[in-house]
Design an enzyme around this catalytic site. Structure first.
Site, PDB file in Angstrom:
ATOM      1  N   LYS A  21       0.926  -0.574  -8.791  1.00 15.40           N
ATOM      2  CA  LYS A  21      -0.509  -0.757  -8.564  1.00 15.40           C
ATOM      3  C   LYS A  21      -1.345  -0.105  -9.654  1.00 15.40           C
ATOM      4  O   LYS A  21      -2.428  -0.603 -10.002  1.00 15.40           O
ATOM      5  CB  LYS A  21      -0.891  -0.212  -7.189  1.00 15.40           C
ATOM      6  N   TYR A  23       5.568   1.712  -5.694  1.00  7.45           N
ATOM      7  CA  TYR A  23       4.329   0.990  -5.361  1.00  7.45           C
ATOM      8  C   TYR A  23       3.142   1.548  -6.148  1.00  7.45           C
ATOM      9  O   TYR A  23       2.320   0.797  -6.688  1.00  7.45           O
ATOM     10  CB  TYR A  23       4.098   1.123  -3.856  1.00  7.45           C
ATOM     11  N   ASN A  37      -2.543 -11.509  -4.457  1.00 12.72           N
ATOM     12  CA  ASN A  37      -2.563 -10.663  -3.272  1.00 12.72           C
ATOM     13  C   ASN A  37      -1.173 -10.304  -2.761  1.00 12.72           C
ATOM     14  O   ASN A  37      -1.004  -9.290  -2.085  1.00 12.72           O
ATOM     15  CB  ASN A  37      -3.357 -11.384  -2.164  1.00 12.72           C
TER      16      ASN A  37
END
Length: 292
Positions: free
Chosen positions: A165, A161, A90
């Site tokens: 991801k 990012y 996470n």
């Protein structure tokens, strides 16, 4: 019996936000948790909250982006609870910048924390679980990764990012394909919730409702899916990317081969303007990049 009774789970970035919500929900369903966060005081605060309520948890601030740190996190979980049955990857950071202005350090930091951070603990655990299977033991291992809508369709100002991801979504597919033989599942989340990383750009939109109605962006809304994915009940589910927002739940559809035009010979570059236009016309439109 609760859903995660006798399950021991590592959660990274668990000192606040989504990670904290996952830890509390897992413990409520019978799990013991390793609360990992680079901020030791934040991890210890969550552990104190859990243990005060009678749950089992330990704090860790070891580095998720190194194999040494990952080994220490796994070892702490094994020492405290006897075994580790899953990891919720996470932890994350953002370094938002338009692509033309992005620095090398801003790129490297985001890729390291997200992609390498996802690799280190999962790889350490998978080797442990594989050895157990080879020794004749049954394994029910769980890898829960964290992708993002930015990774699935891109986001203006977040090329680093979005790339990380998107890579995590692809990593999840490969993990699922390779690791099922060992009794290990791998799935990913693309959550939309209020966290430290969303406070800046989405703070106003995601703030709790003043009238006490359903808090659509509460991180606790994502936690039930994480609990289920960490449990043995999810054994038949692997290689999926779940989008979760409020009470909404869906499974993302990934890249698929579209309409094929086959000349059965080498293309001339000049031909391709009309050919590509035809392929684009037949393809279903992609979701727009966030911010466009």
């Amino acid at each position: 019996m609760t859903l995660c009774n006798n399950r021991n789970i590592i959660i990274t970035g668990a000192g606040a936000g989504l990670g904290r919500a996952y830890a509390l929900a897992l413990v409520a369903e019978g799990a013991a948790v390793v609360v990992n966060d680079i901020r030791r005081d934040a991890a210890e605060a969550v552990v104190a909250e859990i243990t005060a309520a009678g749950g089992r948890a330990i704090a860790s601030s070891d580095d998720i982006t190194s194999m040494t740190g990952a080994a220490a996190i796994v070892a702490a979980g094994v020492e405290a609870f006897g075994e580790v049955h899953g990891v919720v990857n996470n932890a994350g950071v953002v370094r938002d910048r338009m692509f033309a202005s992005m620095s090398e350090d801003e790129w490297d930091m985001v890729i390291k924390v997200h992609l390498k951070g996802h690799f280190c603990i999962a790889n350490t655990l998978v080797k442990r679980w594989r050895d157990q299977v080879k020794a004749g033991n049954k394994v029910s291992g769980r890898i829960i990764n964290t992708s993002s809508g930015a990774g699935l369709q891109g986001n203006i100002g977040q090329s680093n990012y979005s790339a990380a991801k998107g890579g995590i979504a692809a990593l999840t597919l490969v993990q699922a394909a390779e690791l099922g033989r060992y009794g290990i599942t791998a799935n990913a989340l693309a959550p939309a919730a209020r966290t430290g990383m969303t406070e800046g750009p989405f703070g106003e939109m995601m703030k709790p409702p003043a009238d006490g109605s359903f808090d659509h962006y509460a991180p606790e809304n994502v936690a039930p899916l994480v609990v289920w994915l960490c449990s043995e009940a999810s054994a038949g589910c692997s290689g999926r990317v779940f989008e979760v927002e409020g009470g909404r739940l869906s499974i993302a559809n990934g890249w698929k081969t579209g309409t094929i035009t086959d000349k059965k010979a080498r293309w001339n570059p000049a031909e391709l303007t009309d050919v590509v236009a035809g392929l684009i016309a037949e393809a279903p439109p992609a979701q727009k990049v966030y911010g466009t």
